[in-house]
Write a protein that holds these residues in place. Structure first.
Motif, PDB file in Angstrom:
ATOM      1  N   ARG A  96       2.638  -6.941  46.354  1.00  0.00           N
ATOM      2  CA  ARG A  96       2.258  -5.488  46.969  1.00  0.00           C
ATOM      3  C   ARG A  96       2.832  -5.628  48.498  1.00  0.00           C
ATOM      4  O   ARG A  96       2.347  -6.617  49.242  1.00  0.00           O
ATOM      5  N   ASP A  98       1.942  -3.389  50.820  1.00  0.00           N
ATOM      6  CA  ASP A  98       0.572  -3.253  52.078  1.00  0.00           C
ATOM      7  C   ASP A  98      -0.251  -4.331  51.993  1.00  0.00           C
ATOM      8  O   ASP A  98      -0.804  -4.345  53.214  1.00  0.00           O
ATOM      9  N   ALA A 129       9.476   1.794  36.322  1.00  0.00           N
ATOM     10  CA  ALA A 129       9.989   1.564  37.750  1.00  0.00           C
ATOM     11  C   ALA A 129      10.500   0.332  37.685  1.00  0.00           C
ATOM     12  O   ALA A 129      11.633   0.171  38.681  1.00  0.00           O
ATOM     13  N   SER A 138      12.785  -3.373  45.677  1.00  0.00           N
ATOM     14  CA  SER A 138      11.328  -2.849  46.197  1.00  0.00           C
ATOM     15  C   SER A 138      11.363  -1.666  44.949  1.00  0.00           C
ATOM     16  O   SER A 138      12.190  -0.998  44.759  1.00  0.00           O
ATOM     17  N   SER A 140       8.370   1.602  43.649  1.00  0.00           N
ATOM     18  CA  SER A 140       7.129   2.472  43.959  1.00  0.00           C
ATOM     19  C   SER A 140       6.961   2.930  42.944  1.00  0.00           C
ATOM     20  O   SER A 140       7.539   3.524  42.084  1.00  0.00           O
ATOM     21  N   ASP A 142       3.672   5.446  41.094  1.00  0.00           N
ATOM     22  CA  ASP A 142       2.728   6.495  41.114  1.00  0.00           C
ATOM     23  C   ASP A 142       1.743   5.951  40.565  1.00  0.00           C
ATOM     24  O   ASP A 142       1.657   6.181  39.076  1.00  0.00           O
ATOM     25  N   LYS A 147       0.693   6.212  45.586  1.00  0.00           N
ATOM     26  CA  LYS A 147       1.860   5.428  45.470  1.00  0.00           C
ATOM     27  C   LYS A 147       1.481   3.793  46.079  1.00  0.00           C
ATOM     28  O   LYS A 147       0.774   3.786  46.943  1.00  0.00           O
ATOM     29  N   ILE A 148       2.035   3.003  44.998  1.00  0.00           N
ATOM     30  CA  ILE A 148       2.034   1.509  45.338  1.00  0.00           C
ATOM     31  C   ILE A 148       3.279   1.244  45.468  1.00  0.00           C
ATOM     32  O   ILE A 148       4.157   1.261  44.604  1.00  0.00           O
ATOM     33  N   GLU A 149       3.701   0.369  46.517  1.00  0.00           N
ATOM     34  CA  GLU A 149       4.951  -0.181  46.671  1.00  0.00           C
ATOM     35  C   GLU A 149       4.923  -1.890  46.429  1.00  0.00           C
ATOM     36  O   GLU A 149       3.977  -2.421  47.000  1.00  0.00           O
ATOM     37  N   TYR A 150       5.833  -2.404  45.681  1.00  0.00           N
ATOM     38  CA  TYR A 150       5.861  -3.673  45.354  1.00  0.00           C
ATOM     39  C   TYR A 150       7.188  -4.384  45.653  1.00  0.00           C
ATOM     40  O   TYR A 150       8.207  -3.517  45.454  1.00  0.00           O
ATOM     41  N   GLU A 151       7.186  -5.463  45.810  1.00  0.00           N
ATOM     42  CA  GLU A 151       8.606  -6.199  45.768  1.00  0.00           C
ATOM     43  C   GLU A 151       8.611  -7.048  44.967  1.00  0.00           C
ATOM     44  O   GLU A 151       7.492  -7.875  44.562  1.00  0.00           O
TER      45      GLU A 151
END
Length: 158
Positions: A96, A98, A129, A138, A140, A142, A147-151
Motif C-alpha cells: 500500500r 500510503d 485493476a 502502481s 488504484s 476503488d 481509493k487505495i493505491e498499491y504498488e
C-alpha cells in the motif's frame, strides 16, 4: 457454453469435497433417515424431517459441485508464462502506497474466492485493476472506504 475459470488447486478441492459428500456424508444421512424411519410415525418425527432436510442440502451441494466442475476451465498457474504480468492464477504481492502495508493475493475464480485466505476473485475490483500489470506498476482500487493505491512488489505463478 460459458466456461468459468478455476485454478487446479480449487478444482482439486472441489473434487475432494465431492468425493467426501458421495462416499461419507451421503451414506451417513441415508442411515440416519433409515433409523429415524424405524421410530414410527413420520408426521411428527423431528429426526426424520431433520435428516431429510440435511439430505436435501447434501444432494444440492453435490449437484452444484458437479455443475461447477463440468463448466470449469481449469488453469494451473505453475504452467503459465505470462512474462511477469498479472493474469488469472498469479500470486501478487502488493505494498500500500500510503502506509507500506504489504498484502499477498492469488487471483482465482469466483467459486474459490476467500479474501481471508488471500484468494481474490478475478471479477473483483482489485483483480480487475491488477490484470495485465507488472512488477513495479502502481494500481488504484476503488474500495468501500475510498481509493487505495498499491504498488506491485512481485508476481509469481505458483
Amino acid at each position: 457454453m460459458n466456461r468459468n475459470p478455476l485454478t487446479k488447486k480449487g478444482a482439486d478441492g472441489l473434487r475432494e469435497e465431492l468425493q467426501r459428500l458421495k462416499s461419507e456424508d451421503r451414506p451417513k444421512i441415508i442411515a440416519a433417515i433409515a433409523e429415524a424411519r424405524a421410530h414410527g410415525d413420520l408426521k411428527e418425527n423431528a429426526e426424520y424431517h431433520a435428516a431429510k432436510e440435511q439430505q436435501g442440502f447434501i444432494e444440492t451441494r453435490i449437484s452444484d459441485i458437479e455443475q461447477c466442475l463440468g463448466a470449469a476451465q481449469v488453469i494451473d498457474p505453475a504452467t503459465l508464462d505470462a512474462e511477469g504480468r498479472v493474469v488469472f492464477g498469479a500470486t501478487v504481492s502488493l505494498a500500500r502506497i500510503d502506509n507500506d502495508e504489504t498484502v499477498r493475493y492469488q487471483v482465482v475464480g469466483d467459486l474459490e474466492a476467500n479474501i481471508g485466505a488471500g484468494l481474490v476473485s478475478v471479477s473483483s475490483p482489485l483483480a480487475r485493476a491488477l490484470i495485465g500489470k507488472e512488477e513495479g506498476d502502481s494500481v488504484s482500487v476503488d474500495a468501500p472506504g475510498g481509493k487505495i493505491e498499491y504498488e506491485i512488489i512481485s508476481v509469481e505463478y505458483l
